[in-house]
Design a protein around this motif. Structure first.
Motif, PDB file in Angstrom:
ATOM      1  N   SER A  57     -19.461 -38.892  18.519  1.00  0.00           N
ATOM      2  CA  SER A  57     -18.976 -38.825  17.143  1.00  0.00           C
ATOM      3  C   SER A  57     -20.121 -38.890  16.151  1.00  0.00           C
ATOM      4  CB  SER A  57     -18.010 -39.984  16.855  1.00  0.00           C
ATOM      5  OG  SER A  57     -18.723 -41.207  16.832  1.00  0.00           O
ATOM      6  N   THR A 102     -14.090 -31.450  24.032  1.00  0.00           N
ATOM      7  CA  THR A 102     -13.329 -32.583  24.549  1.00  0.00           C
ATOM      8  C   THR A 102     -14.143 -33.282  25.622  1.00  0.00           C
ATOM      9  OG1 THR A 102     -12.299 -31.305  26.324  1.00  0.00           O
ATOM     10  CG2 THR A 102     -11.152 -31.330  24.188  1.00  0.00           C
ATOM     11  N   THR A 174      -5.678 -36.335  14.043  1.00  0.00           N
ATOM     12  CA  THR A 174      -6.981 -35.942  14.570  1.00  0.00           C
ATOM     13  C   THR A 174      -7.363 -36.656  15.855  1.00  0.00           C
ATOM     14  OG1 THR A 174      -7.941 -37.524  13.013  1.00  0.00           O
ATOM     15  CG2 THR A 174      -7.914 -35.209  12.355  1.00  0.00           C
ATOM     16  N   SER A 175      -6.519 -37.581  16.327  1.00  0.00           N
ATOM     17  CA  SER A 175      -6.808 -38.272  17.579  1.00  0.00           C
ATOM     18  C   SER A 175      -5.559 -38.983  18.056  1.00  0.00           C
ATOM     19  CB  SER A 175      -7.930 -39.303  17.397  1.00  0.00           C
ATOM     20  OG  SER A 175      -7.485 -40.365  16.560  1.00  0.00           O
ATOM     21  N   SER A 176      -5.558 -39.354  19.327  1.00  0.00           N
ATOM     22  CA  SER A 176      -4.443 -40.137  19.855  1.00  0.00           C
ATOM     23  C   SER A 176      -4.303 -41.456  19.109  1.00  0.00           C
ATOM     24  CB  SER A 176      -4.653 -40.408  21.344  1.00  0.00           C
ATOM     25  OG  SER A 176      -4.537 -39.224  22.105  1.00  0.00           O
ATOM     26  N   THR A 211      -4.392 -35.437  22.239  1.00  0.00           N
ATOM     27  CA  THR A 211      -3.599 -35.914  21.104  1.00  0.00           C
ATOM     28  C   THR A 211      -2.186 -35.358  21.163  1.00  0.00           C
ATOM     29  OG1 THR A 211      -5.628 -35.987  19.796  1.00  0.00           O
ATOM     30  CG2 THR A 211      -3.564 -36.185  18.590  1.00  0.00           C
TER      31      THR A 211
END
Length: 248
Positions: A57, A102, A174-176, A211
């Motif tokens: 990130s 990913t 944008t994410s789980s 996600t």
């Protein structure tokens, strides 16, 4: 678009949220900014001396650089181009960016190269096991360093209220973790099912299959998964999907 499309957006409350709001406004949508994640640094830095270093990130890059850490002679890999761009901006050479942004995509890219190598993975406390397990299965010796924790900001939850009230035309996860935090906040209000129903009356977009799987496992219908795992692609696709549903 005959009327504004209200889009919930869950980026962290920094320049990422600002740019997300600007993008949605430029697309003719009405952003409903609701930061679901806040960063709490741990003070740790990536271990040195590994053959490979993986940063997942932009936040991880910034924290490591601010602490004076550098990748040295290690082969530096990032999951996506946004992280790679920030790494280059702080003066590092990025050697590997997978075609699929990913954990699984990075494992696939590195699989043939990391057998017998040491790999340092530096990321948040909510990183996927897919990355660690995949690298170990490929024969790497893997160490994980948690650079920061992701927590729910105390002010979060505006989007839950809007979903329950039927006042969202779209949501962009944008994410789980943003999905899970949204649902946790809804549950705390006693409105989990109503919030899910509100989302299912709207267009729901997500970044990536992990996600999507998280959202669908909780009964959320996912309408949009862009081919490119970036917020720009997600926002554009979500607004395009939501806009045709409105007529005067």
């Amino acid at each position: 678009m005959s009327r504004e499309v209200r889009v919930a957006v869950f980026r962290p409350d920094d320049e990422r949220l600002e740019s997300a709001v600007e993008l949605l406004e430029s697309l003719g949508a009405e952003p409903v900014p609701d930061p679901m994640l806040a960063v709490e640094p741990t003070g740790a830095t990536p271990e040195s001396g590994s053959d490979y270093v993986i940063l997942t990130s932009k936040t991880g890059v910034e924290l490591a650089a601010e602490a004076g850490w550098t990748p040295g002679d290690a082969t530096l890999a990032t999951i996506g181009p946004a992280t790679a761009e920030v790494a280059r901006e702080v003066g590092w050479t990025v050697d590997v960016v997978p075609e699929e942004y990913t954990s699984a995509g990075l494992v696939e890219t590195l699989r043939e190269a990391v057998g017998g190598a040491t790999v340092e993975v530096a990321r948040s406390d909510h990183g996927s096991d897919v990355l660690l397990d995949g690298l170990r299965e490929a024969g790497a010796e893997v160490n994980e360093t948690v650079l920061y924790e992701l927590v729910t900001p105390p002010e979060a939850g505006k989007s839950v209220d809007r979903a329950v009230a039927g006042e969202l035309e779209a949501a962009a996860f944008t994410s789980s973790l943003t999905v899970e935090n949204f649902l946790d906040l809804a549950a705390e209000r006693g409105e989990r099912e109503a919030a899910i129903a509100g989302l299912n009356d709207a267009v729901v977009g997500v970044i990536g299959d992990p996600t999507r799987e998280t959202a669908e496992s909780h009964g959320i219908d996912v309408d949009v998964v862009p081919d490119e795992a970036t917020f720009d692609a997600l926002a554009t696709a979500v607004v395009e999907a939501a806009a045709p549903t409105y007529h005067d």
